[in-house]
Enzyme design. Structure first.
Site, short mmCIF file in Angstrom:
data_model
loop_
_atom_site.label_atom_id
_atom_site.label_comp_id
_atom_site.label_asym_id
_atom_site.label_seq_id
_atom_site.Cartn_x
_atom_site.Cartn_y
_atom_site.Cartn_z
N GLU A 169 0.73 -1.46 0.09
CA GLU A 169 0.15 0.06 0.13
C GLU A 169 0.92 1.36 -0.04
O GLU A 169 0.57 2.18 -0.54
CB GLU A 169 -0.82 -0.06 1.07
CG GLU A 169 -2.36 -0.75 0.91
CD GLU A 169 -1.86 -2.20 1.11
OE1 GLU A 169 -1.04 -2.81 1.40
OE2 GLU A 169 -2.84 -3.13 0.77
N HIS B 240 -12.33 -5.90 8.69
CA HIS B 240 -12.73 -5.69 7.07
C HIS B 240 -14.05 -4.76 7.21
O HIS B 240 -14.83 -5.10 6.03
CB HIS B 240 -13.00 -7.09 6.23
CG HIS B 240 -11.55 -7.66 5.60
ND1 HIS B 240 -10.61 -8.21 6.74
CD2 HIS B 240 -11.14 -7.56 4.48
CE1 HIS B 240 -9.60 -8.30 5.76
NE2 HIS B 240 -9.80 -8.23 4.32
#
Ligand SMILES: Cc1ncc(C[n+]2csc(CCOP(=O)(O)OP(=O)(O)O)c2C)c(N)n1
Ligand SMILES: [Mg+2]
Lengths: 338, 326
Positions: free
Chosen positions: B60, B129
C-alpha cells in the site's frame, strides 16, 4: 565501526580528469561545507529553529552523486538535505532564507530545514519521515516512463531507512516496473545513535539490492571522483536501459545527528580518523600534486564561497517573515473553506 | 439517463475521464487483469492497457507513494485501496505526505490525486474488514473527503475529484456497489463541496452520507406513513464540510439526527452537531441525536453484527423519541 570498502566496477578513468570538472566538484563540496558551518553558527545564534541536520563530512557523496544529473532529473532527499539542494542548483540565498523561516525561502518559510523544495530545480523535497520519499520518488519515475521522457530520478536516504518497509516496497516496484531511478544510500554508519550493525541484519547495504535482482554497488563515499564515476554509470543505466540500481556510499557525518545531539555513542578517535580522509582536502591535495591547483587558488575559491554564504545570511536576515494573513495559503491548490 | 448500479456508474466515470485526459491513470491491487475486487474497474485494462491500468504488488505504501510522486510530476493518478482497512499501512503516505506536501513546500507543487476506497460493514467480515473511517481523513487539512450515496453522485463526484488539483479521499461503501439509480449520460459533474437535501420535510432533519443515506431515506419513507415529515440532507461533502443545507434545514425543523456507519465518538455526527450548536443553537428544540456503530470492533456473528451497525429502525426510534412520539 570499521568498514570494508568494496571496489566498485572499474569504469574508464579518463572521464574525470579535466581541470574544469575537478574545480567544479571542489567548489561545490566547499560550498556545502561552508554553508553548513555557517548554518551551525546561525543555529547556535538562534536564527534557525526546529531540528537541524548537517551534511558536514558527507560532501563527496552529495556532490559526487548529484553532479552526475541533468537539470531536468529529479532529486528526492531527507531532512538532511541542505547540501543536496545546493548541489542540485538551488540558490544558497533561498536555502538559508528557508532555514531562517522567511517568506523568500524555498518553501516560503512553511517548511524549514527539513522541507526544502524547488520545482524549478527538480529538487523534489526534503522529507522528515524516514523512508517516506522512496515510494514518492518511484512515482516521478513512473511518470517519466509514462510520458516517455529521458529523465532520471535520484532517491537519497540514510542507512537507517533501508530497514523500513517503504524501502523494500520501493526497490521491488522499481525493478518490477523498470523505473529510471538510482537509489542512493548515504551510509554514514549511524541512524541517530544506532550503528548500522545494531540495526541492520545486513551491514553491507548494497547487498539488499540482490533481493530484488537489482544492480547494487558500494563506493567510498569520501572519494568524490569514485562516487561520480559509479554514479555516471548507474544514471546512464537508468536513463538508457530503464534499469534501477542501489548505490551505497560509505561516508561519515563529523557532527552529531542533529544540532541537539551531544554525540555520546561514538568515540572521538573514530571521528578524528574519518576526518583524516576528508574529501575536500583529498581532492585539493590530489589537484595540487597534478599541478592543477595551488594554495593561492585554494584560498581564492574559499573566499568566494565564503562570500556567497555570507551573502545568503545577509539575504535571509533582511528578508521578511511570512505575513500572518497568509497562514492558510496553500493548504489547498484552490480556495477551500475549513 | 440510464439506470446503473453504483459500481457501473463509477466505472463510467473512470472510463470517461481516461478518454478525456491522457494524464489520468489507475493503480491498485488486482484492478486490471482481475477487474477489481468489487469490479469497479472492470474492462478498463483491456481498453486502456497496462500502463494506464497498473496492477500493483500488495504494497500500500508504494501504491499511494507512486500516486503522489506521479501527481507531483504532471499525471492524475486514481489509486484504489482494496478496502479502507488496508490504507492504514499507508497512512504515512496519505497524511504526512499527500495532505501536507503542498503546504510544507510553500505551494511549490500540487498533488492532484484521487484515492478511491470502500468502507462499511454488514457482510460478516469481522473486525479487520468492516469499519468506516472517513472521519479520520476529514480531520486532516489538505485532504478533501467525499462519500457519495447515489450512483449519479458517485459518477459526478468521481469525475470532479479526478479534475481537482488536491488529494481527494473518495470513500465508497461495499454495501452500495449494487445499489441502482438513474445516472446522467456523459458530462455530469457534481461539486465536491456541496451537500444537498435529498428529501424535503418539515418536522425533523436527518443528516447521513454514503450507505447511511439510503438507510435515512428508507426511514424517512416509513416515518411519512406515520405522519412524520423528515428532511434528509446528504452529507456527501465531508471536507470541506458544507453545512449550509443542514443549518437551513435545522432552522426549519428544529430537530437533528446524524447517522453514520462508523463509531460515534469523535465522529462525523460530532462535527456536524458542534457546528449546529455554533451556528443555530437557538433554533434547536432538542439536543442533536447522533447515531453510529456500536463502539466495538465489528463482530463476526450475524446477529451481533446486525445490532452493531445502525439501521432503519434506529433512525425511526430516534426520530420519534426526539419528537416525543413513542
Ligand atoms: C518513520 C520515522 N521514524 C523515526 C524517525 C526519527 N528519526 C529521524 S532521523 C532518524 C535516523 C535516520 O538515520 P539514517 O536513515 O541513517 O539517516 P541519517 O540521519 O544518518 O542521515 C530517526 C530515527 C523519523 N523521522 N521517521
Ligand atoms: Mg545514517
Amino acid at each position: 565501526m570499521k568498514v570494508e570498502q568494496r571496489p566498485a566496477a572499474s569504469p574508464s578513468k579518463d572521464a574525470l580528469t579535466d581541470k574544469a570538472t575537478l574545480l567544479k566538484l571542489y567548489r561545490e563540496m566547499l560550498l556545502v561545507r561552508r554553508f553548513e558551518e555557517k548554518t551551525a553558527e546561525m543555529y547556535q545564534a538562534a536564527k534557525i529553529g526546529g531540528f537541524c541536520h548537517l551534511n558536514i563530512g558527507e560532501e563527496a557523496t552529495i556532490v559526487g552523486t548529484i553532479s552526475a544529473l541533468r537539470p531536468k532529473d529529479y532529486v528526492y532527499s531527507t531532512y538532511r538535505e541542505h547540501g543536496h539542494a545546493l548541489a542540485k542548483g538551488v540558490e544558497p540565498n533561498a536555502v538559508m532564507a528557508e532555514l531562517f523561516g522567511k517568506e523568500t525561502g524555498t518553501s516560503h518559510g512553511r517548511g524549514g530545514s527539513m522541507h526544502l523544495f524547488s520545482q524549478e530545480h527538480r529538487f523534489y523535497g526534503g522529507y522528515a519521515i524516514v523512508g517516506q520519499a522512496l515510494p514518492i520518488a518511484c512515482g516521478s519515475a513512473y511518470a517519466i516512463n509514462y510520458e516517455e521522457k529521458d529523465e532520471v530520478v535520484m532517491s537519497i536516504f540514510g542507512d537507517g531507512a533501508t530497514n523500513i518497509g517503504a524501502f523494500h516496497e520501493s526497490l521491488n516496484a522499481a525493478k518490477l516496473w523498470h523505473l529510471p531511478i538510482v537509489f542512493v544510500c548515504v551510509n554514514n554508519l549511524y541512524g541517530m545513535g544506532t550503528a548500522v550493525n545494531r540495526a541492520s541484519a545486513v551491514t553491507e547495504i548494497w547487498k539488499k539490492a540482490c533481493a530484488y535482482d537489482m544492480t547494487g554497488e558500494r563506493v567510498d563515499g569520501m572519494d568524490v571522483l569514485a562516487v561520480r564515476r559509479i554514479t555516471d554509470q548507474l544514471v546512464a543505466q537508468a536513463r538508457e536501459k530503464h534499469e534501477p540500481s542501489l548505490l551505497e556510499c560509505v561516508t561519515y557525518r563529523y557532527r552529531g545527528h542533529s544540532m541537539s545531539d551531544p554525540d555520546t555513542y561514538r568515540g572521538k578517535d573514530e571521528i578524528k580518523e574519518w576526518q583524516t580522509r576528508d574529501a575536500i582536502l583529498s581532492l585539493s591535495d590530489q589537484m595540487k600534486k597534478q599541478k592543477m591547483l595551488d594554495d593561492q587558488e585554494i584560498q581564492k575559491i574559499d573566499e568566494e564561497v565564503t562570500a556567497q554564504v555570507e551573502a545568503a545570511v545577509k539575504f535571509a536576515e533582511e528578508s521578511p517573515d511570512p505575513d500572518p494573513k497568509d497562514l492558510y495559503r496553500d493548504v489547498y491548490a484552490d480556495q477551500v473553506a475549513s | 439517463m440510464a439506470v446503473l448500479a453504483m459500481r457501473d456508474a463509477l466505472n463510467q466515470a473512470l472510463r470517461e475521464e481516461m478518454k478525456r485526459d491522457q494524464a489520468v491513470f489507475l493503480l491498485g491491487e488486482d484492478i486490471g487483469l482481475y477487474d477489481g475486487s468489487f469490479k469497479v474497474t472492470r474492462g478498463l485494462m483491456k481498453e486502456f492497457g497496462e500502463k494506464r491500468v497498473l496492477d500493483t504488488p500488495i504494497a500500500e505504501e508504494i501504491i499511494i507513494g507512486t500516486a503522489i510522486g506521479a501527481a507531483m510530476s504532471g499525471l492524475r493518478p486514481v489509486a484504489e485501496m482494496m478496502t479502507v482497512n488496508f490504507i492504514m499501512v499507508a497512512m504515512d503516505q496519505v497524511v504526512n505526505a499527500a495532505a501536507h506536501i503542498r503546504y510544507m513546500f510553500g505551494g511549490g507543487t500540487k498533488v492532484p490525486l484521487v484515492i478511491r476506497t470502500p468502507g462499511g460493514g454488514g457482510h460478516q467480515l469481522g473486525a479487520q474488514h468492516s469499519h468506516s473511517h472517513e472521519n479520520w481523513f476529514a480531520h486532516v487539512p489538505g485532504l478533501k473527503v467525499v462519500a457519495p450515496g447515489t450512483p449519479a453522485d458517485a459518477k459526478g463526484m468521481l469525475k470532479s475529484a479526478i479534475r481537482d488539483d488536491n488529494p481527494v479521499m473518495f470513500i465508497e461503501n461495499e454495501g452500495t456497489y449494487a445499489v441502482k439509480g438513474e445516472v446522467p449520460d456523459g458530462e455530469h459533474l457534481v461539486p465536491l463541496d456541496k451537500n444537498e437535501v435529498k428529501r424535503p420535510g418539515e418536522h425533523i432533519t436527518i443528516c447521513a452520507h454514503s450507505r447511511m443515506l439510503i438507510v435515512a431515506m428508507d426511514a424517512a419513507a416509513e416515518l411519512e406513513k406515520e405522519g412524520i415529515s423528515a428532511e434528509v440532507v446528504d452529507m456527501r461533502a465531508l471536507r470541506p464540510l458544507d453545512m449550509a443545507p443542514v443549518i437551513a434545514s435545522v432552522k426549519k425543523t428544529s430537530r437533528l439526527i446524524t447517522v453514520e456507519e462508523g463509531w460515534r465518538s469523535y465522529g462525523v455526527g460530532s462535527e456536524i452537531a458542534s457546528r449546529v450548536y455554533e451556528e443555530a443553537f437557538d433554533y434547536l428544540d432538542a439536543p442533536v441525536a447522533r447515531i453510529g456503530a456500536a463502539e466495538v470492533p465489528a463482530p463476526y456473528n450475524k446477529r451481533l453484527e446486525k445490532i452493531a451497525f445502525p439501521g432503519k429502525a434506529d433512525v425511526i426510534i430516534t426520530a420519534k423519541a426526539l419528537l416525543g412520539k413513542n
